[in-house]
Design an enzyme around this catalytic site. Structure first.
Site, PDB file in Angstrom:
ATOM      1  N   HIS A  46    -127.488 -28.265  29.083  1.00  0.00           N
ATOM      2  CA  HIS A  46    -127.232 -29.298  30.087  1.00  0.00           C
ATOM      3  C   HIS A  46    -128.500 -30.134  30.336  1.00  0.00           C
ATOM      4  CE1 HIS A  46    -125.193 -30.840  33.800  1.00  0.00           C
ATOM      5  NE2 HIS A  46    -126.440 -30.961  34.231  1.00  0.00           N
ATOM      6  N   GLU A  47    -129.622 -29.459  30.557  1.00  0.00           N
ATOM      7  CA  GLU A  47    -130.860 -30.201  30.856  1.00  0.00           C
ATOM      8  C   GLU A  47    -131.351 -30.967  29.633  1.00  0.00           C
ATOM      9  OE1 GLU A  47    -131.438 -30.712  33.805  1.00  0.00           O
ATOM     10  OE2 GLU A  47    -130.407 -29.015  34.724  1.00  0.00           O
TER      11      GLU A  47
ATOM     12  N   HIS B 182    -129.498 -34.099  29.442  1.00  0.00           N
ATOM     13  CA  HIS B 182    -130.090 -35.141  30.309  1.00  0.00           C
ATOM     14  C   HIS B 182    -131.302 -35.771  29.621  1.00  0.00           C
ATOM     15  CE1 HIS B 182    -127.573 -34.705  33.755  1.00  0.00           C
ATOM     16  NE2 HIS B 182    -128.043 -33.534  34.163  1.00  0.00           N
TER      17      HIS B 182
HETATM   18 ZN   LIG Z   1    -127.238 -32.265  35.585  1.00  0.00          ZN
END
Ligand SMILES: [Zn+2]
Ligand SMILES: [Zn+2]
Length: 180
Positions: A130-131, A134
């Site tokens: 997830h990170e 980003h």
């Molecule tokens: Zn997030």
């Protein structure tokens, strides 16, 4: 060339977690994932009232450790917060190419979901992907099973998979985001 990821971690993070995490991240992003050695959180990054560490303060300090053309992903056992939220599983500074995830809440008990090493690895991988998503420029996704869905609770994380949904996958830059 896919943007490589460098991992750094605090002392309580187990090798038995880091090793498979490195392999799975490398397989998912098709990049090399290098061990970057340890780091420690600092007293000035601790919020005494909240008894948590500021994710942004740690990221600001780790920023200069990132080498040009790579992502830096920090893993800590310490509980993290961001302003306006009770806690965060992780935080990314996409402009700086740096992100951090915390194991503190991923290790928490959840009724009906006993904490096995496989479950902890899966949760850690989901938050790490997830990170890094980003860092690659992706935002949050409305699909609850997509790895880019925002996790507000452990139940949210357990509902996700380590995979990108088709539209998030399509939005990933072919060789990683442009980094300063
Ligand atoms: Zn997030
Ligand atoms: Zn998605």
């Amino acid at each position: 060339m896919k943007t490589p990821i460098r991992l750094t971690w605090t002392v309580e993070v187990d090798d038995a977690l880091l090793h498979p995490l490195r392999e799975s991240l490398g397989a998912i992003f098709g990049c090399s994932v290098q061990p970057g050695g340890g780091f420690t959180v600092l007293p000035e990054e601790f919020h005494a009232g909240r008894r948590q560490y500021s994710a942004s303060a740690i990221l600001r300090r780790l920023r200069p450790l990132r080498k040009h053309g790579e992502y830096l992903l920090a893993v800590t056992g310490d509980d993290l917060f961001a302003p306006g939220l009770n806690f965060v599983f992780g935080e990314a500074d996409a402009r700086a190419g740096c992100a951090i995830i915390s194991l503190a809440r991923l290790q928490a008990p959840r009724l009906g979901f006993p904490l096995t090493s496989e479950r902890l690895l899966r949760r850690t991988l989901i938050e790490a992907v997830h990170e890094v998503g980003h860092l690659q420029g992706l935002g949050h996704c409305p699909r609850t099973s997509c790895v880019m869905h925002f996790s507000n609770s452990l139940a949210d994380t357990d509902r996700k998979t380590p995979d990108f949904c088709p539209s998030c996958r399509e939005a990933l830059p072919p060789s990683g985001a442009e980094l300063i």
